[in-house]
Design a protein around this motif. Structure first.
Motif, mmCIF file in Angstrom:
data_model
loop_
_atom_site.group_PDB
_atom_site.id
_atom_site.type_symbol
_atom_site.label_atom_id
_atom_site.label_comp_id
_atom_site.label_asym_id
_atom_site.label_seq_id
_atom_site.Cartn_x
_atom_site.Cartn_y
_atom_site.Cartn_z
ATOM 1 N N GLN A 2 0.823 -1.212 0.000
ATOM 2 C CA GLN A 2 0.000 0.000 0.000
ATOM 3 C C GLN A 2 0.857 1.261 0.000
ATOM 4 O OE1 GLN A 2 -2.360 -1.008 3.485
ATOM 5 N NE2 GLN A 2 -4.201 -1.234 2.193
ATOM 6 N N ARG A 3 1.971 1.246 0.708
ATOM 7 C CA ARG A 3 2.863 2.417 0.701
ATOM 8 C C ARG A 3 3.383 2.690 -0.706
ATOM 9 N NH1 ARG A 3 5.475 -0.658 4.955
ATOM 10 N NH2 ARG A 3 4.404 -0.235 6.930
ATOM 11 N N LEU A 4 3.850 1.637 -1.347
ATOM 12 C CA LEU A 4 4.372 1.802 -2.706
ATOM 13 C C LEU A 4 3.261 2.205 -3.674
ATOM 14 C CD1 LEU A 4 6.848 -1.201 -2.874
ATOM 15 C CD2 LEU A 4 7.455 1.234 -2.913
ATOM 16 N N GLU A 5 2.077 1.663 -3.473
ATOM 17 C CA GLU A 5 0.952 2.032 -4.325
ATOM 18 C C GLU A 5 0.623 3.515 -4.163
ATOM 19 O OE1 GLU A 5 -3.730 0.771 -5.137
ATOM 20 O OE2 GLU A 5 -2.578 -0.202 -3.562
ATOM 21 N N ASP A 6 0.621 4.006 -2.939
ATOM 22 C CA ASP A 6 0.366 5.426 -2.691
ATOM 23 C C ASP A 6 1.432 6.300 -3.348
ATOM 24 O OD1 ASP A 6 -1.949 4.998 -1.304
ATOM 25 O OD2 ASP A 6 -1.308 6.047 0.526
ATOM 26 N N ARG A 35 11.243 6.610 -3.767
ATOM 27 C CA ARG A 35 10.559 5.321 -3.931
ATOM 28 C C ARG A 35 11.451 4.190 -3.413
ATOM 29 N NH1 ARG A 35 9.175 0.738 -6.509
ATOM 30 N NH2 ARG A 35 6.920 0.477 -6.926
ATOM 31 N N GLU A 36 12.743 4.273 -3.708
ATOM 32 C CA GLU A 36 13.671 3.250 -3.222
ATOM 33 C C GLU A 36 13.729 3.251 -1.698
ATOM 34 O OE1 GLU A 36 17.353 4.090 -5.163
ATOM 35 O OE2 GLU A 36 16.665 3.360 -7.134
ATOM 36 N N LEU A 37 13.633 4.443 -1.097
ATOM 37 C CA LEU A 37 13.638 4.532 0.362
ATOM 38 C C LEU A 37 12.432 3.811 0.954
ATOM 39 C CD1 LEU A 37 15.279 5.955 2.681
ATOM 40 C CD2 LEU A 37 13.590 7.795 2.533
ATOM 41 N N ARG A 75 10.664 1.425 -0.598
ATOM 42 C CA ARG A 75 10.785 0.019 -0.949
ATOM 43 C C ARG A 75 11.691 -0.742 0.017
ATOM 44 N NH1 ARG A 75 14.444 -0.661 -5.840
ATOM 45 N NH2 ARG A 75 15.923 -0.443 -4.100
ATOM 46 N N ASP A 76 12.742 -0.074 0.477
ATOM 47 C CA ASP A 76 13.743 -0.750 1.300
ATOM 48 C C ASP A 76 13.424 -0.695 2.789
ATOM 49 O OD1 ASP A 76 15.096 -1.314 -1.017
ATOM 50 O OD2 ASP A 76 16.476 0.378 -0.848
ATOM 51 N N SER A 77 12.252 -0.197 3.161
ATOM 52 C CA SER A 77 11.882 -0.154 4.569
ATOM 53 C C SER A 77 10.497 -0.751 4.745
ATOM 54 C CB SER A 77 11.897 1.289 5.089
ATOM 55 O OG SER A 77 10.844 2.034 4.487
ATOM 56 N N ASP A 78 10.108 -0.978 5.968
ATOM 57 C CA ASP A 78 8.759 -1.453 6.279
ATOM 58 C C ASP A 78 8.209 -0.562 7.383
ATOM 59 O OD1 ASP A 78 6.415 -2.915 6.404
ATOM 60 O OD2 ASP A 78 7.245 -4.387 7.804
ATOM 61 N N SER A 79 8.065 0.726 7.030
ATOM 62 C CA SER A 79 7.782 1.712 8.067
ATOM 63 C C SER A 79 6.853 2.793 7.538
ATOM 64 C CB SER A 79 9.093 2.342 8.551
ATOM 65 O OG SER A 79 8.849 3.513 9.293
ATOM 66 N N ASP A 80 5.758 3.051 8.259
ATOM 67 C CA ASP A 80 4.876 4.161 7.915
ATOM 68 C C ASP A 80 5.576 5.505 8.124
ATOM 69 O OD1 ASP A 80 2.829 2.484 7.223
ATOM 70 O OD2 ASP A 80 1.737 2.688 9.113
ATOM 71 N N GLU A 81 6.416 5.564 9.156
ATOM 72 C CA GLU A 81 7.164 6.801 9.394
ATOM 73 C C GLU A 81 8.072 7.099 8.209
ATOM 74 O OE1 GLU A 81 10.502 8.755 12.372
ATOM 75 O OE2 GLU A 81 9.499 6.885 12.941
ATOM 76 N N MET A 82 8.759 6.093 7.708
ATOM 77 C CA MET A 82 9.635 6.287 6.569
ATOM 78 C C MET A 82 8.835 6.678 5.326
ATOM 79 S SD MET A 82 12.822 6.410 5.869
ATOM 80 C CE MET A 82 13.678 5.379 7.081
ATOM 81 N N TYR A 115 5.927 8.326 5.251
ATOM 82 C CA TYR A 115 5.505 9.725 5.352
ATOM 83 C C TYR A 115 6.694 10.662 5.165
ATOM 84 C CZ TYR A 115 3.700 14.123 7.003
ATOM 85 O OH TYR A 115 3.361 15.439 7.096
ATOM 86 N N SER A 116 7.831 10.303 5.739
ATOM 87 C CA SER A 116 9.026 11.125 5.568
ATOM 88 C C SER A 116 9.397 11.237 4.099
ATOM 89 C CB SER A 116 10.199 10.530 6.358
ATOM 90 O OG SER A 116 9.946 10.560 7.743
ATOM 91 N N ALA A 117 9.238 10.140 3.356
ATOM 92 C CA ALA A 117 9.567 10.155 1.933
ATOM 93 C C ALA A 117 8.611 11.050 1.151
ATOM 94 C CB ALA A 117 9.532 8.736 1.374
ATOM 95 N N VAL A 118 7.311 10.973 1.462
ATOM 96 C CA VAL A 118 6.335 11.835 0.783
ATOM 97 C C VAL A 118 6.632 13.301 1.100
ATOM 98 C CG1 VAL A 118 3.902 12.495 0.695
ATOM 99 C CG2 VAL A 118 4.536 10.075 0.685
ATOM 100 N N TYR A 119 6.827 13.585 2.381
ATOM 101 C CA TYR A 119 7.098 14.957 2.812
ATOM 102 C C TYR A 119 8.367 15.485 2.145
ATOM 103 C CZ TYR A 119 7.497 18.950 5.990
ATOM 104 O OH TYR A 119 7.572 20.222 6.500
ATOM 105 N N SER A 120 9.415 14.684 2.162
ATOM 106 C CA SER A 120 10.696 15.122 1.616
ATOM 107 C C SER A 120 10.631 15.285 0.105
ATOM 108 C CB SER A 120 11.800 14.137 1.991
ATOM 109 O OG SER A 120 11.929 14.045 3.400
ATOM 110 N N THR A 121 9.884 14.421 -0.561
ATOM 111 C CA THR A 121 9.680 14.569 -2.003
ATOM 112 C C THR A 121 9.096 15.935 -2.322
ATOM 113 O OG1 THR A 121 9.353 12.201 -2.377
ATOM 114 C CG2 THR A 121 8.406 13.696 -4.004
#
Length: 419
Positions: free
Chosen positions: A44-48, A83-85, A87-94, A96-102
């Motif tokens: 679901q994270r990757l889909e989002d 996206r790689e970040l 993909r390589d984690s299993d974390s909702d925090e990561m 959200y951080s990736a979306v925010y940072s993007t």
């Protein structure tokens, strides 16, 4: 042209981002307290995230402007990195951080930003008072969105804070208006730092203060409206409190704005425009400075008109009007600058503006399907009369200030015929 206010915003946010969302420890170092607070699976994270990238590509027309301003940090590379970040984690925090940072790295071109919980609550309250924005309300009150923001608030609380962009509330609200009559008594001066919406208390306060000021300036030959620190707000403010009381005839100007009729944008377009207002992009006239790179997703254009009728009661000031502008002028304050220049309502003085004031419609939402997190952006891509992007080129004043000279000084010299 990279807007100065965007650089200032980035400078203010970067330390917070690196300390908070933008530079988290790896999940195995932080434990699992925040890993699953959004209730998402890895799929679901990757889909989002993929949905975010795809929808920006077919719905958000400012990407070309953004990439031309940042050729060393292209959007495609940013998307791949985060996206790689995820993909390589299993974390909702990561996630959200990736979306925010993007979105942080893409910049705030065309009002692009993640809707933080405080802003979400504010939007819910605001759109409850705007009946003509039904689809905006539908997205805000969608059960997926509501649950998503309850979970996002819990995640941010667990991370130790909320929006890293939010300034602490001191409890004191500074005045939005500053007025005076300059020595000699011939020039009235008002500085306006934002354009509050008509349902805000500040609008009513400013309305009363401006009328008092117009009476004080009744015998002045010139009126200066200083917008150099004004990055926007509501167009109704300048239409009803500045233009309408100070004109004795109807004024209007029309420019083109482009639209991408994507799946995300379609309900907003349907609500905002009648079919007769939408024209196929193939019918757009030849415009000499239209930069087509980056706007391939555009499917239609509309004629965006700014109109003002004289107020029932004319303000007592009848002299010349000068509007001071600069890089911070953006969105609704930019639309006023465009209106002033194209109708001759006032003379613009200062330095080029920040832009994005043509086709000013409320930012629309992109809803991530699983997390319910919202991203906002401007749907309308406004064009200046020569076809250049309003977001990219802004507006060049009628009178440019020499380097280092305040716009007010330039205006005062112009009043004396020195420019």
């Amino acid at each position: 042209m990279k807007q100065l206010w965007k650089n200032l915003l980035a400078g203010a946010l970067l330390p917070c981002l690196l300390a908070g969302c933008g530079a988290r420890k790896a999940p195995e170092e932080t434990g699992s307290a925040t890993d699953h607070l959004l209730g998402l699976t890895q799929e679901q994270r990757l889909e989002d995230y993929d949905y975010l990238v795809k929808t920006l590509g077919n719905s958000y027309l400012c990407m070309g402007v953004r990439d031309r301003d940042n050729p060393e940090d292209l959007s495609a590379d940013i998307f791949q990195e985060y996206r790689e970040l995820i993909r390589d984690s299993d974390s909702d925090e990561m996630f959200y951080s990736a979306v925010y940072s993007t979105l942080f790295r893409l910049g705030t071109y065309g009002h692009l930003w993640v809707v933080e919980p405080d802003a979400y609550q504010s939007y819910c309250q605001s759109y409850a008072a705007v009946p003509e924005r039904e689809h905006w309300r539908e997205v805000l009150t969608d059960p997926v969105t509501v649950q998503g923001y309850e979970r996002l608030q819990a995640l941010l609380d667990a991370m130790g804070g909320t929006d890293p962009a939010a300034a602490p509330d001191s409890g004191d609200s500074a005045a939005n208006l500053h007025t005076l009559i300059l020595p000699g008594g011939d020039v009235g001066y008002v500085k306006i730092d934002s354009f509050p919406a008509e349902y805000e208390d500040a609008y009513e306060a400013d309305q009363a203060a401006l009328w008092d000021f117009y009476r004080q300036a009744a015998d002045c030959t010139d009126l200066v409206i200083d917008l150099t620190d004004n990055s926007g707000g509501s167009e109704v403010y300048w239409q009803q409190l500045l233009a309408a009381p100070l004109t004795d005839r109807p004024l209007s100007c029309t420019n083109y704005a482009l639209l991408a009729d994507s799946a995300n944008n379609h309900p907003y377009i349907q609500e905002a425009f009648s079919p007769e207002e939408l024209h196929p992009i193939s019918e757009l006239p030849d415009l000499p400075r239209l930069e087509r790179d980056g706007i391939q997703a555009a499917t239609h254009f509309v004629e965006s008109t700014l109109s003002v009728e004289p107020a029932a009661e004319r303000a007592p000031f009848h002299g010349r009007i000068w509007v001071l502008v600069g890089p911070a002028v953006y969105s609704a304050s930019e639309s006023f600058a465009v209106f002033c220049q194209e109708t001759g309502f006032a003379t613009l003085v200062g330095s080029p503006t920040g832009g994005d004031g043509i086709g000013a419609l409320d930012p629309i939402f992109l809803q991530l399907p699983n997390s319910g997190i919202l991203v906002q952006f401007t749907m309308m891509f406004g064009l200046n009369p020569d076809g250049s992007s309003s977001e990219e080129a802004g507006t060049t004043p009628d009178i440019l200030s020499p380097a280092g000279e305040p716009a007010l000084v330039t205006a005062l010299r112009a009043m004396e015929g020195e420019t």
